[in-house]
Design a protein around this motif. Structure first.
Motif: not given
Length: 239
Positions: A149-162
């Motif tokens: 398990v990796v925790k990531s992406f969670v500190t942004q809106e997913q539209t910004t993550v990608v």
């Protein structure tokens, strides 16, 4: 690669579309594919029915959670809502064994009556559970000991993550946390493919606690910027 995204909400759709654009073979997991495709109303965030959206993304395959997880050859992205994530993932733990699970879910509880509510433009702010002494990421790892398990992406809106370049030319920071160096490297490489240049490894999975608790600050910043839902902004760690 064959990459699986679990979930059909707005965040999951951002990853599905970007992964397909990058040339990956994308599998999408949902609890009941027939029921998902039969929906005709927008979801709670106003996103159009998934079946309607899927019609515009040929090649993306919708399957059950388990079958979609099986199809992945290494990376699974968890977009199941935080309240239901542990139960849903535990039910398919055998399909996730040996794979990297990148989790961006926030453990929000929406139906609660706090003594001191935080009013927002869309209702009372949900609470985080777990919080402080545990995290959703850690709970998922304990439930899936054979999954990385990796925790990531969670500190942004997913539209910004990608699409990090949509904010400040991409000059902001993304975080990863986990107990498996090889899995964190996989997540990091995916983030680089998305366009991230500033990726900070904050350490073991216990750091997911801070990443998840940041969700409230993310909302507060968005409100301060006059953005009611999430927000189109980034945060930068200045060294």
């Amino acid at each position: 690669m064959k990459i699986t995204v679990l979930g059909t909400g707005g965040g999951a759709r951002a990853h599905i579309a970007k992964l397909a654009e990058l040339g990956h073979e994308v599998y999408v997991g949902t609890r009941d594919p027939e029921a998902t495709l039969a929906r005709t109303e927008p979801d709670m965030m106003g996103s159009p029915p998934f079946g309607q959206w899927l019609a515009d993304h040929p090649g993306v395959q919708l399957r059950t959670f388990g079958d979609a997880a099986t199809a992945s050859d290494g990376i699974v992205i968890n977009g199941i809502d935080g309240h239901n994530a542990v139960a849903a993932l535990t039910a398919i733990s055998d399909r996730l064994a040996g794979k990297t699970l990148i989790d961006y879910a926030v453990p929000f509880i929406y139906q609660h009556t706090p003594e001191h509510p935080w009013p927002t433009p869309w209702g009372i702010m949900p609470k985080l559970d777990p919080c402080d002494t545990d995290s959703l990421g850690e709970r998922i790892q304990r439930a899936l000991p054979d999954t990385k398990v990796v925790k990531s992406f969670v500190t942004q809106e997913q539209t910004t993550v990608v699409d990090p370049g949509s904010v400040g030319g991409g000059d902001h920071t993304m975080f990863v946390a986990g107990d498996h160096a090889d899995a964190k490297q996989q997540a990091t490489e995916l983030l680089k493919d998305y366009g991230w240049t500033d990726i900070l490894d904050v350490g073991p999975l216990v750091c997911a606690r801070g990443m998840e608790m940041y969700a409230h600050m993310h909302s507060a910043i968005g409100f301060g910027l006059g953005q009611q839902f999430g927000g189109h902004f980034g945060i930068k760690v200045v060294r």
